[in-house]
Design a protein around this motif. Structure first.
Motif, PDB file in Angstrom:
ATOM      1  N   VAL A  67      -7.597   0.982   3.030  1.00 47.96           N
ATOM      2  CA  VAL A  67      -6.481   1.367   2.154  1.00 47.96           C
ATOM      3  C   VAL A  67      -6.058   0.179   1.293  1.00 47.96           C
ATOM      4  N   ARG A  68      -5.944  -0.998   1.891  1.00 46.93           N
ATOM      5  CA  ARG A  68      -5.565  -2.201   1.129  1.00 46.93           C
ATOM      6  C   ARG A  68      -6.573  -2.485   0.017  1.00 46.93           C
ATOM      7  N   LYS A  69      -7.856  -2.366   0.338  1.00 46.75           N
ATOM      8  CA  LYS A  69      -8.910  -2.614  -0.649  1.00 46.75           C
ATOM      9  C   LYS A  69      -8.814  -1.620  -1.804  1.00 46.75           C
ATOM     10  N   LEU A  70      -8.630  -0.348  -1.470  1.00 52.45           N
ATOM     11  CA  LEU A  70      -8.508   0.679  -2.506  1.00 52.45           C
ATOM     12  C   LEU A  70      -7.303   0.409  -3.416  1.00 52.45           C
ATOM     13  N   LEU A  71      -6.197  -0.005  -2.823  1.00 58.09           N
ATOM     14  CA  LEU A  71      -5.001  -0.309  -3.619  1.00 58.09           C
ATOM     15  C   LEU A  71      -5.234  -1.503  -4.538  1.00 58.09           C
ATOM     16  N   LEU A  72      -5.869  -2.539  -4.010  1.00 57.53           N
ATOM     17  CA  LEU A  72      -6.149  -3.725  -4.828  1.00 57.53           C
ATOM     18  C   LEU A  72      -7.122  -3.405  -5.967  1.00 57.53           C
ATOM     19  N   GLU A  73      -7.995  -2.432  -5.746  1.00 57.93           N
ATOM     20  CA  GLU A  73      -8.934  -2.014  -6.787  1.00 57.93           C
ATOM     21  C   GLU A  73      -8.294  -1.048  -7.781  1.00 57.93           C
ATOM     22  N   GLY A  74      -7.055  -0.629  -7.501  1.00 58.73           N
ATOM     23  CA  GLY A  74      -6.362   0.298  -8.399  1.00 58.73           C
ATOM     24  C   GLY A  74      -6.706   1.758  -8.159  1.00 58.73           C
ATOM     25  N   ASN A  75      -7.385   2.042  -7.070  1.00 60.70           N
ATOM     26  CA  ASN A  75      -7.775   3.417  -6.772  1.00 60.70           C
ATOM     27  C   ASN A  75      -6.678   4.076  -5.911  1.00 60.70           C
ATOM     28  N   ILE A  76      -5.536   4.309  -6.559  1.00 62.71           N
ATOM     29  CA  ILE A  76      -4.331   4.779  -5.868  1.00 62.71           C
ATOM     30  C   ILE A  76      -4.531   6.169  -5.259  1.00 62.71           C
ATOM     31  N   SER A  77      -5.125   7.091  -6.007  1.00 60.68           N
ATOM     32  CA  SER A  77      -5.252   8.464  -5.516  1.00 60.68           C
ATOM     33  C   SER A  77      -6.165   8.537  -4.292  1.00 60.68           C
ATOM     34  N   LYS A  78      -7.238   7.759  -4.274  1.00 63.55           N
ATOM     35  CA  LYS A  78      -8.137   7.747  -3.118  1.00 63.55           C
ATOM     36  C   LYS A  78      -7.427   7.116  -1.913  1.00 63.55           C
ATOM     37  N   ALA A  79      -6.665   6.060  -2.153  1.00 68.40           N
ATOM     38  CA  ALA A  79      -5.900   5.421  -1.079  1.00 68.40           C
ATOM     39  C   ALA A  79      -4.879   6.402  -0.510  1.00 68.40           C
ATOM     40  N   GLU A  80      -4.246   7.153  -1.389  1.00 66.49           N
ATOM     41  CA  GLU A  80      -3.243   8.130  -0.935  1.00 66.49           C
ATOM     42  C   GLU A  80      -3.890   9.210  -0.067  1.00 66.49           C
ATOM     43  N   ARG A  81      -5.031   9.729  -0.464  1.00 65.24           N
ATOM     44  CA  ARG A  81      -5.738  10.745   0.332  1.00 65.24           C
ATOM     45  C   ARG A  81      -6.102  10.196   1.715  1.00 65.24           C
ATOM     46  N   LEU A  82      -6.587   8.969   1.752  1.00 64.81           N
ATOM     47  CA  LEU A  82      -6.939   8.348   3.026  1.00 64.81           C
ATOM     48  C   LEU A  82      -5.698   8.136   3.884  1.00 64.81           C
ATOM     49  N   LEU A  83      -4.611   7.685   3.274  1.00 61.28           N
ATOM     50  CA  LEU A  83      -3.357   7.499   4.013  1.00 61.28           C
ATOM     51  C   LEU A  83      -2.890   8.802   4.645  1.00 61.28           C
ATOM     52  N   LYS A  84      -2.941   9.880   3.889  1.00 60.89           N
ATOM     53  CA  LYS A  84      -2.487  11.171   4.414  1.00 60.89           C
ATOM     54  C   LYS A  84      -3.328  11.606   5.606  1.00 60.89           C
ATOM     55  N   ARG A  85      -4.621  11.346   5.558  1.00 60.67           N
ATOM     56  CA  ARG A  85      -5.513  11.771   6.636  1.00 60.67           C
ATOM     57  C   ARG A  85      -5.425  10.831   7.839  1.00 60.67           C
ATOM     58  N   ALA A  86      -5.487   9.531   7.593  1.00 60.01           N
ATOM     59  CA  ALA A  86      -5.634   8.567   8.680  1.00 60.01           C
ATOM     60  C   ALA A  86      -4.314   8.031   9.242  1.00 60.01           C
ATOM     61  N   PHE A  87      -3.214   8.176   8.509  1.00 55.27           N
ATOM     62  CA  PHE A  87      -1.949   7.590   8.964  1.00 55.27           C
ATOM     63  C   PHE A  87      -0.928   8.629   9.401  1.00 55.27           C
ATOM     64  N   SER A  88      -1.233   9.916   9.241  1.00 57.62           N
ATOM     65  CA  SER A  88      -0.317  10.961   9.706  1.00 57.62           C
ATOM     66  C   SER A  88      -0.403  11.070  11.210  1.00 57.62           C
ATOM     67  N   GLY A  89       0.731  11.400  11.824  1.00 61.31           N
ATOM     68  CA  GLY A  89       0.748  11.566  13.275  1.00 61.31           C
ATOM     69  C   GLY A  89      -0.156  12.700  13.722  1.00 61.31           C
ATOM     70  N   VAL A  90      -0.642  12.601  14.939  1.00 61.65           N
ATOM     71  CA  VAL A  90      -1.478  13.651  15.518  1.00 61.65           C
ATOM     72  C   VAL A  90      -0.812  14.173  16.792  1.00 61.65           C
ATOM     73  N   PRO A  91      -0.822  15.432  17.089  1.00 63.35           N
ATOM     74  CA  PRO A  91      -1.247  16.462  16.151  1.00 63.35           C
ATOM     75  C   PRO A  91      -0.361  16.451  14.919  1.00 63.35           C
ATOM     76  N   TYR A  92      -0.800  17.124  13.889  1.00 65.28           N
ATOM     77  CA  TYR A  92      -0.132  17.034  12.596  1.00 65.28           C
ATOM     78  C   TYR A  92       1.244  17.687  12.566  1.00 65.28           C
ATOM     79  N   SER A  93       1.543  18.526  13.520  1.00 65.46           N
ATOM     80  CA  SER A  93       2.886  19.103  13.585  1.00 65.46           C
ATOM     81  C   SER A  93       3.466  18.844  14.971  1.00 65.46           C
ATOM     82  N   MET A  94       4.772  18.690  15.010  1.00 65.21           N
ATOM     83  CA  MET A  94       5.453  18.451  16.284  1.00 65.21           C
ATOM     84  C   MET A  94       5.855  19.775  16.898  1.00 65.21           C
ATOM     85  N   GLN A  95       6.140  19.737  18.171  1.00 68.94           N
ATOM     86  CA  GLN A  95       6.668  20.915  18.842  1.00 68.94           C
ATOM     87  C   GLN A  95       8.095  21.148  18.343  1.00 68.94           C
ATOM     88  N   PRO A  96       8.562  22.394  18.326  1.00 66.65           N
ATOM     89  CA  PRO A  96       9.917  22.661  17.818  1.00 66.65           C
ATOM     90  C   PRO A  96      10.992  22.132  18.761  1.00 66.65           C
TER      91      PRO A  96
END
Length: 139
Positions: A67-96
Protein backbone atom coordinates in the motif's frame (compact mmCIF):
# COMPACT_ATOMS: atom_id res chain seq x y z
CA UNK A 1 -36.33 27.59 20.44
CA UNK A 2 -34.09 25.57 18.14
CA UNK A 3 -30.58 26.27 16.95
CA UNK A 4 -28.04 24.71 14.63
CA UNK A 5 -26.71 22.53 17.47
CA UNK A 6 -30.11 21.11 18.39
CA UNK A 7 -32.46 18.56 16.92
CA UNK A 8 -36.05 19.19 17.99
CA UNK A 9 -39.54 17.75 17.51
CA UNK A 10 -43.09 18.65 18.44
CA UNK A 11 -44.27 15.08 19.11
CA UNK A 12 -42.95 11.89 20.72
CA UNK A 13 -41.10 9.28 18.70
CA UNK A 14 -43.39 6.71 17.09
CA UNK A 15 -40.57 4.19 16.72
CA UNK A 16 -36.88 3.57 17.44
CA UNK A 17 -35.74 5.45 14.33
CA UNK A 18 -37.36 8.66 15.59
CA UNK A 19 -36.01 8.41 19.16
CA UNK A 20 -33.14 10.65 20.26
CA UNK A 21 -29.75 8.93 20.71
CA UNK A 22 -27.63 9.66 23.76
CA UNK A 23 -24.47 8.00 25.03
CA UNK A 24 -20.74 8.10 25.45
CA UNK A 25 -19.58 5.64 22.79
CA UNK A 26 -19.73 2.62 25.11
CA UNK A 27 -23.10 3.06 26.79
CA UNK A 28 -26.01 4.40 24.79
CA UNK A 29 -29.76 4.87 24.84
CA UNK A 30 -32.64 5.93 22.64
CA UNK A 31 -35.07 8.39 24.29
CA UNK A 32 -38.60 8.32 22.87
CA UNK A 33 -40.02 11.39 24.65
CA UNK A 34 -43.42 9.92 25.43
CA UNK A 35 -45.79 11.57 27.88
CA UNK A 36 -47.76 8.78 29.60
CA UNK A 37 -45.07 6.07 29.51
CA UNK A 38 -41.58 7.19 28.56
CA UNK A 39 -39.41 4.53 26.95
CA UNK A 40 -35.62 4.55 27.09
CA UNK A 41 -33.97 1.65 25.27
CA UNK A 42 -30.40 1.06 26.43
CA UNK A 43 -27.35 -0.62 24.94
CA UNK A 44 -23.83 -1.35 26.12
CA UNK A 45 -20.76 -1.98 23.97
CA UNK A 46 -20.11 -5.56 25.07
CA UNK A 47 -23.65 -6.93 24.59
CA UNK A 48 -23.93 -8.44 21.14
CA UNK A 49 -24.77 -11.79 19.59
CA UNK A 50 -22.02 -14.38 19.88
CA UNK A 51 -18.75 -14.40 21.78
CA UNK A 52 -15.46 -12.58 21.39
CA UNK A 53 -14.02 -12.50 17.88
CA UNK A 54 -10.60 -11.34 16.78
CA UNK A 55 -11.55 -9.29 13.70
CA UNK A 56 -7.97 -8.27 12.84
CA UNK A 57 -7.31 -9.09 9.20
CA UNK A 58 -4.19 -11.29 8.92
CA UNK A 59 -3.60 -9.86 5.42
CA UNK A 60 -3.11 -6.29 6.70
CA UNK A 61 0.48 -6.36 7.93
CA UNK A 62 1.96 -8.10 4.89
CA UNK A 63 0.11 -5.69 2.56
CA UNK A 64 1.22 -2.52 4.34
CA UNK A 65 4.47 -2.13 2.33
CA UNK A 66 2.52 -2.72 -0.89
CA UNK A 67 0.00 0.00 0.00
CA UNK A 68 2.82 2.43 0.87
CA UNK A 69 4.55 1.70 -2.45
CA UNK A 70 1.34 2.23 -4.42
CA UNK A 71 0.73 5.55 -2.64
CA UNK A 72 4.28 6.76 -3.29
CA UNK A 73 3.85 5.84 -6.96
CA UNK A 74 0.62 7.88 -7.07
CA UNK A 75 -1.57 4.85 -7.72
CA UNK A 76 -4.23 5.96 -5.22
CA UNK A 77 -7.17 3.97 -6.60
CA UNK A 78 -5.24 0.67 -6.58
CA UNK A 79 -4.01 1.38 -3.04
CA UNK A 80 -7.58 2.10 -1.97
CA UNK A 81 -8.87 -1.20 -3.43
CA UNK A 82 -6.11 -3.11 -1.64
CA UNK A 83 -6.82 -1.27 1.63
CA UNK A 84 -10.51 -2.17 1.45
CA UNK A 85 -9.72 -5.84 0.88
CA UNK A 86 -6.70 -6.35 3.14
CA UNK A 87 -7.36 -3.92 6.02
CA UNK A 88 -11.08 -4.47 6.66
CA UNK A 89 -11.98 -6.52 9.70
CA UNK A 90 -12.87 -10.17 9.25
CA UNK A 91 -15.49 -11.36 9.06
CA UNK A 92 -16.58 -8.32 7.12
CA UNK A 93 -19.70 -7.76 9.20
CA UNK A 94 -20.11 -7.84 12.96
CA UNK A 95 -22.78 -9.66 14.87
CA UNK A 96 -25.76 -7.43 15.77
CA UNK A 97 -25.90 -5.68 19.12
CA UNK A 98 -28.47 -6.91 21.59
CA UNK A 99 -30.38 -4.55 23.91
CA UNK A 100 -29.10 -4.00 27.44
CA UNK A 101 -32.59 -3.17 28.65
CA UNK A 102 -35.72 -1.12 28.26
CA UNK A 103 -36.58 1.40 30.95
CA UNK A 104 -40.25 2.40 31.09
CA UNK A 105 -41.26 5.40 33.19
CA UNK A 106 -45.00 5.52 33.91
CA UNK A 107 -46.31 8.93 34.92
CA UNK A 108 -49.26 9.40 37.27
CA UNK A 109 -52.42 11.02 36.03
CA UNK A 110 -53.87 11.35 32.55
CA UNK A 111 -50.62 12.22 30.85
CA UNK A 112 -51.50 11.23 27.30
CA UNK A 113 -50.77 13.44 24.31
CA UNK A 114 -54.41 14.58 24.09
CA UNK A 115 -54.24 16.13 27.58
CA UNK A 116 -50.90 17.88 27.06
CA UNK A 117 -49.92 21.15 25.41
CA UNK A 118 -46.65 22.86 24.54
CA UNK A 119 -44.94 19.54 23.81
CA UNK A 120 -41.25 19.85 22.89
CA UNK A 121 -38.39 17.36 22.78
CA UNK A 122 -34.83 18.03 21.74
CA UNK A 123 -31.30 16.75 21.62
CA UNK A 124 -28.69 19.40 22.30
CA UNK A 125 -25.67 18.24 20.30
CA UNK A 126 -23.27 20.50 22.21
CA UNK A 127 -24.18 19.33 25.72
CA UNK A 128 -25.39 15.84 24.68
CA UNK A 129 -28.59 16.27 26.69
CA UNK A 130 -32.01 15.00 25.58
CA UNK A 131 -34.96 16.94 27.00
CA UNK A 132 -38.71 16.37 26.84
CA UNK A 133 -41.07 19.03 28.11
CA UNK A 134 -44.84 19.53 27.98
CA UNK A 135 -47.63 21.15 29.93
CA UNK A 136 -50.45 19.17 31.54
CA UNK A 137 -53.24 20.77 33.55
CA UNK A 138 -51.33 24.07 33.66
CA UNK A 139 -48.10 22.49 34.96
Amino acid sequence: MGSSTRIYYDKPADNWNEALPIGNGRLGAMVFGRTAKEIIQMNEDSIWLGGYRDRNNPEAFKNLPVVRKLLLEGNISKAERLLKRAFSGVPYSMQPYQPLGKLTLSYMGDCNMESTTEYFRELDLESAVATTSFTMDGT
